[in-house]
Scaffold this active site. Structure first.
Site, PDB file in Angstrom:
ATOM      1  N   ARG A 251       0.875  -1.180   0.000  1.00 16.85           N
ATOM      2  CA  ARG A 251       0.000   0.000   0.000  1.00 16.85           C
ATOM      3  C   ARG A 251       0.902   1.218   0.000  1.00 16.85           C
ATOM      4  O   ARG A 251       1.775   1.360   0.863  1.00 16.85           O
ATOM      5  CB  ARG A 251      -0.910  -0.013   1.231  1.00 16.85           C
ATOM      6  CG  ARG A 251      -1.870   1.176   1.327  1.00 16.85           C
ATOM      7  CD  ARG A 251      -1.345   2.227   2.268  1.00 16.85           C
ATOM      8  NE  ARG A 251      -2.327   3.264   2.593  1.00 16.85           N
ATOM      9  CZ  ARG A 251      -2.064   4.377   3.267  1.00 16.85           C
ATOM     10  NH1 ARG A 251      -0.840   4.610   3.721  1.00 16.85           N
ATOM     11  NH2 ARG A 251      -3.009   5.244   3.518  1.00 16.85           N
ATOM     12  N   ASP A 253       1.594   4.965   0.564  1.00 18.24           N
ATOM     13  CA  ASP A 253       1.073   6.089   1.334  1.00 18.24           C
ATOM     14  C   ASP A 253       1.107   7.376   0.512  1.00 18.24           C
ATOM     15  O   ASP A 253       2.106   7.688  -0.146  1.00 18.24           O
ATOM     16  CB  ASP A 253       1.925   6.255   2.596  1.00 18.24           C
ATOM     17  CG  ASP A 253       1.488   7.423   3.446  1.00 18.24           C
ATOM     18  OD1 ASP A 253       0.382   7.349   4.017  1.00 18.24           O
ATOM     19  OD2 ASP A 253       2.242   8.413   3.527  1.00 18.24           O
ATOM     20  N   ALA A 254       0.012   8.139   0.566  1.00 19.26           N
ATOM     21  CA  ALA A 254      -0.066   9.494   0.002  1.00 19.26           C
ATOM     22  C   ALA A 254       0.606   9.599  -1.359  1.00 19.26           C
ATOM     23  O   ALA A 254       1.522  10.390  -1.568  1.00 19.26           O
ATOM     24  CB  ALA A 254       0.518  10.503   0.974  1.00 19.26           C
ATOM     25  N   HIS A 256      -0.455  10.978  -3.904  1.00 14.61           N
ATOM     26  CA  HIS A 256      -0.610  12.323  -4.467  1.00 14.61           C
ATOM     27  C   HIS A 256       0.592  13.198  -4.142  1.00 14.61           C
ATOM     28  O   HIS A 256       0.909  14.127  -4.892  1.00 14.61           O
ATOM     29  CB  HIS A 256      -1.885  12.980  -3.937  1.00 14.61           C
ATOM     30  CG  HIS A 256      -2.004  12.948  -2.437  1.00 14.61           C
ATOM     31  ND1 HIS A 256      -2.528  11.876  -1.756  1.00 14.61           N
ATOM     32  CD2 HIS A 256      -1.642  13.854  -1.493  1.00 14.61           C
ATOM     33  CE1 HIS A 256      -2.496  12.121  -0.455  1.00 14.61           C
ATOM     34  NE2 HIS A 256      -1.959  13.312  -0.269  1.00 14.61           N
ATOM     35  N   GLU A 285      -2.958   5.102  -1.731  1.00 15.50           N
ATOM     36  CA  GLU A 285      -3.697   6.179  -1.082  1.00 15.50           C
ATOM     37  C   GLU A 285      -3.453   7.391  -1.960  1.00 15.50           C
ATOM     38  O   GLU A 285      -2.302   7.759  -2.205  1.00 15.50           O
ATOM     39  CB  GLU A 285      -3.195   6.448   0.330  1.00 15.50           C
ATOM     40  CG  GLU A 285      -3.946   7.603   0.998  1.00 15.50           C
ATOM     41  CD  GLU A 285      -3.278   8.107   2.263  1.00 15.50           C
ATOM     42  OE1 GLU A 285      -3.984   8.666   3.112  1.00 15.50           O
ATOM     43  OE2 GLU A 285      -2.044   7.970   2.386  1.00 15.50           O
ATOM     44  N   ASP A 305     -13.476   8.901   0.240  1.00 16.26           N
ATOM     45  CA  ASP A 305     -14.823   9.435   0.031  1.00 16.26           C
ATOM     46  C   ASP A 305     -15.858   8.588   0.752  1.00 16.26           C
ATOM     47  O   ASP A 305     -16.804   9.114   1.351  1.00 16.26           O
ATOM     48  CB  ASP A 305     -15.145   9.482  -1.466  1.00 16.26           C
ATOM     49  CG  ASP A 305     -14.454  10.628  -2.185  1.00 16.26           C
ATOM     50  OD1 ASP A 305     -13.682  11.367  -1.542  1.00 16.26           O
ATOM     51  OD2 ASP A 305     -14.681  10.793  -3.399  1.00 16.26           O
ATOM     52  N   HIS A 307     -15.390   6.643   3.442  1.00 12.86           N
ATOM     53  CA  HIS A 307     -15.264   6.894   4.881  1.00 12.86           C
ATOM     54  C   HIS A 307     -15.890   8.222   5.266  1.00 12.86           C
ATOM     55  O   HIS A 307     -16.656   8.315   6.232  1.00 12.86           O
ATOM     56  CB  HIS A 307     -13.799   6.899   5.308  1.00 12.86           C
ATOM     57  CG  HIS A 307     -13.603   7.472   6.688  1.00 12.86           C
ATOM     58  ND1 HIS A 307     -13.440   8.829   6.908  1.00 12.86           N
ATOM     59  CD2 HIS A 307     -13.605   6.892   7.906  1.00 12.86           C
ATOM     60  CE1 HIS A 307     -13.347   9.037   8.210  1.00 12.86           C
ATOM     61  NE2 HIS A 307     -13.435   7.886   8.832  1.00 12.86           N
ATOM     62  N   HIS A 375      -5.993   4.207  10.621  1.00 10.98           N
ATOM     63  CA  HIS A 375      -5.071   4.904  11.521  1.00 10.98           C
ATOM     64  C   HIS A 375      -5.192   6.409  11.398  1.00 10.98           C
ATOM     65  O   HIS A 375      -5.128   7.132  12.397  1.00 10.98           O
ATOM     66  CB  HIS A 375      -3.627   4.455  11.234  1.00 10.98           C
ATOM     67  CG  HIS A 375      -3.063   4.993   9.964  1.00 10.98           C
ATOM     68  ND1 HIS A 375      -3.237   4.368   8.739  1.00 10.98           N
ATOM     69  CD2 HIS A 375      -2.334   6.105   9.710  1.00 10.98           C
ATOM     70  CE1 HIS A 375      -2.639   5.077   7.808  1.00 10.98           C
ATOM     71  NE2 HIS A 375      -2.085   6.126   8.354  1.00 10.98           N
ATOM     72  N   GLN A 377      -7.848   8.277  10.213  1.00 13.37           N
ATOM     73  CA  GLN A 377      -9.144   8.867  10.546  1.00 13.37           C
ATOM     74  C   GLN A 377      -9.453   8.803  12.030  1.00 13.37           C
ATOM     75  O   GLN A 377     -10.222   9.618  12.538  1.00 13.37           O
ATOM     76  CB  GLN A 377     -10.248   8.174   9.740  1.00 13.37           C
ATOM     77  CG  GLN A 377     -10.009   8.140   8.237  1.00 13.37           C
ATOM     78  CD  GLN A 377      -9.964   9.510   7.596  1.00 13.37           C
ATOM     79  OE1 GLN A 377     -10.235  10.522   8.246  1.00 13.37           O
ATOM     80  NE2 GLN A 377      -9.631   9.572   6.322  1.00 13.37           N
ATOM     81  N   ASN A 380      -5.849  10.871  13.861  1.00 13.28           N
ATOM     82  CA  ASN A 380      -5.720  12.301  13.621  1.00 13.28           C
ATOM     83  C   ASN A 380      -6.840  13.107  14.260  1.00 13.28           C
ATOM     84  O   ASN A 380      -6.938  14.322  14.041  1.00 13.28           O
ATOM     85  CB  ASN A 380      -5.630  12.592  12.119  1.00 13.28           C
ATOM     86  CG  ASN A 380      -4.233  12.348  11.589  1.00 13.28           C
ATOM     87  OD1 ASN A 380      -3.258  12.532  12.310  1.00 13.28           O
ATOM     88  ND2 ASN A 380      -4.120  11.919  10.347  1.00 13.28           N
TER      89      ASN A 380
END
Length: 577
Positions: A251, A253-254, A256, A285, A305, A307, A375, A377, A380
């Protein structure tokens, strides 16, 4: 020759050490306590040296009289990220399940876990039989590479190849994966290729070209993937995890913040060309909702979206990024179920009105990973509250049924299976000025929320660096643990028997809002039609298509005369027209 970072064995007692250090004119190699040996500049910023060495030798690179650094491609550390690297050889591991052939993505039911909170690799391995018994088919580990200190979420890693010593040795991770495969479970790993942590990152001292000062991320300058040595470093890292530890996927991470689609696509293509003996699953992600990546080598994307809109429907919270989902949330959820992303090019209030995303309705449901918690949602939030602290059990059970019986790929966050009520908090192990900066930054971050506008209220936000914050985050069974486990096991059995075998051919037949907080959706699953409906509101909602025959499952109150009661989920199968 194409050089790669890290040591290369040339024989049983000899190795070549390579370091890309384009910011340096000279580099020395230190082996154990011997004086530094001058490395040879071999062009394009590379330094190289062959030397006598054996497994277990400590080594590091001397940049100046005042600074020596570990190998950025260290596979093991003598102590911590500020000290020596250890020279290792990939000893044959006695795999008990070497014939593991993987599982298709349509069968994935993910479980996100933090190794440190569960007792390291051995502690996670001890839980696998229980998770498999519930119907979990894929473990997703939060990052396990080395970071500063003894505890961290994992997203402050600075040495991408070395395991965090607190979690265990390479053999322990291999044993975890081997155990999972014996139980029919896949193992995926979360990797962070968009930034390095703030403590122990020595790259600017000798390889400033790793970074692109013309492009910024929330963590500083972006990584310069357009430079071949940089791209090679990270692609080799992805292959290292998949090949050395026999992982089933990654996976990213980020993505973008990686900001280089050419690199992403090239990495995916090389992974798939290299590993052909079993399916490898690559998950993004990506805040940009870039559906194009999901047809260019990647299996799926975390669907924030889903979530976010379900969180609005469950809690009524509309601050921060939830403002994008505050208006007509049931209609937005319907679009999410039918087409994947909610934002497919529409203006996003949380992004200063800029458009976000591209069309995704052509993608299969399995291109999206849905979740109620993860983790980010939970952790943070200022106080790390889980949904069990925010939502009534009846409505949360209905939402869980939606998650586990939608054709999209579901993911549970550790503790959800037990109805955990204790928090999952943000934690680090920084010291001195950096610890102060992280602590105060955390409090400033939440100052915009009304509940923390008062400085005294902000003082109640747990200190990320306190060990107590870490300990409080260990998932513990909640008071309704047995009921949650029974429900989840039942729902996952239904998914395994009625949905998973047919998801490769799943086609959306549309979805619609049937109330201000109620939605109904349909899919064709080969020869059958699958329909689900959920009502998270306070009043009954009228089903747009009545049940024909007995329902597959009802979580809540049985619908009567076409009315779906509040806090209820229902699903049914019928022959396709």
């Amino acid at each position: 020759m194409t050089r790669r970072a890290g040591p290369t064995w040339l024989g049983p007692d000899r190795a070549r050490f390579d370091l890309w250090a384009p910011s340096c004119e000279t580099v020395g190699l230190e082996l154990d306590d011997a004086p530094a040996l001058p490395m040879q500049a071999v062009g394009d910023g590379w330094f190289s040296l062959e030397a006598s060495a054996v497994p277990g030798t400590r080594y590091r690179f001397r940049l100046s009289e005042a600074l020596a650094v570990p190998d950025p491609a260290s596979q093991a550390l003598a102590e911590d990220v500020h000290g020596w690297s250890l020279l290792v050889t990939d000893q044959p591991y006695p795999w008990r399940h070497a014939d593991w052939a993987g599982r298709p993505w349509r069968e994935a039911v993910l479980y996100e876990a933090h190794c440190g909170l569960l007792g390291g690799f051995k502690g996670v391995a001890d839980r696998l039989a229980d998770l498999a018994g519930l119907g979990i088919t894929a473990l997703q580990l939060m990052p396990v590479n080395a970071f500063s200190g003894a505890r961290n979420w994992g997203y402050d890693g600075v040495l991408p190849y070395a395991l965090a010593p607190a979690y265990g040795a390479p053999e322990d991770l291999k044993a975890l994966v081997d155990t999972a495969h014996g139980l029919g479970m896949m193992v995926l790993l979360d990797v962070v290729y968009n930034h390095f942590g703030p403590d122990g990152n020595y790259l600017p001292s000798y390889a400033g070209a790793v970074f692109d000062d013309n492009r910024q991320t929330p963590w500083g300058p972006a990584i310069a993937f357009h430079r071949p040595p940089v791209a090679r470093f990270f692609i080799d890292n992805a292959l290292y995890w998949l090949e050395t530890f026999k992982l089933d996927g990654l996976r990213f991470d980020a993505a973008h913040a990686i900001g280089d689609n050419g690199f992403l696509d090239a990495m995916a293509a090389e992974i798939r060309a290299r590993i052909v003996d079993r399916p490898i699953h690559l998950v993004l992600e990506n805040e940009a909702n870039d559906a194009a990546r999901l047809t260019s080598g990647f299996d799926a994307q975390w669907n924030d979206d889903f979530h976010n809109v379900v969180h609005v429907l469950l809690t009524g919270e509309t601050s921060s990024y939830y403002q994008d989902f505050a208006d007509r949330p049931a209609e937005r959820l319907a679009r999410c179920l039918a087409e994947g992303f909610i934002y497919q090019g529409q203006a996003s209030p949380n992004h200063d009105g800029r458009p976000r995303g591209i069309a995704s309705g052509h993608l299969p449901p399995t291109a999206f990973v849905n979740f109620l918690q993860n983790h980010d949602q939970v952790g943070n939030r200022a106080l790390g509250e889980r949904l069990t602290r925010l939502v009534s059990p009846e409505r949360l059970r209905a939402a869980m049924a939606l998650l586990l019986l939608s054709p999209q790929i579901p993911m549970l966050f550790m503790g959800e299976e037990d109805g955990a009520t204790n928090p999952f908090l943000f934690f680090t192990d920084f010291h001195d000025a950096l610890a102060d900066a992280v602590r105060e930054g955390r409090r400033r971050e939440f100052a915009k929320f009304p509940a923390f506008a008062d400085p005294d209220a902000r003082q109640a936000i747990p200190d990320p660096n306190a060990k107590a914050t870490f300990e409080a985050s260990r998932p513990e069974p909640g008071p309704d643990a047995v009921a949650w486990r029974v429900l989840i096991k039942h729902l996952l059995r239904l998914r395994r028997e009625h949905l998973a075998p047919h998801l490769g051919a799943a086609v959306s037949l549309g979805a619609e809002a049937i109330g201000s907080k109620a939605v109904q959706a349909r899919w064709r699953l080969e020869t059958k039609t699958f329909t689900l409906a959920i009502n998270l509101g306070d009043k009954p909602a009228l089903l747009s298509r009545a049940l024909e025959g007995p329902p597959l499952v009802v979580v809540g109150v049985e619908p009567l005369r076409g009315l779906l009661p509040p806090a209820t989920f229902v699903a049914w199968l019928e022959a396709a027209p």
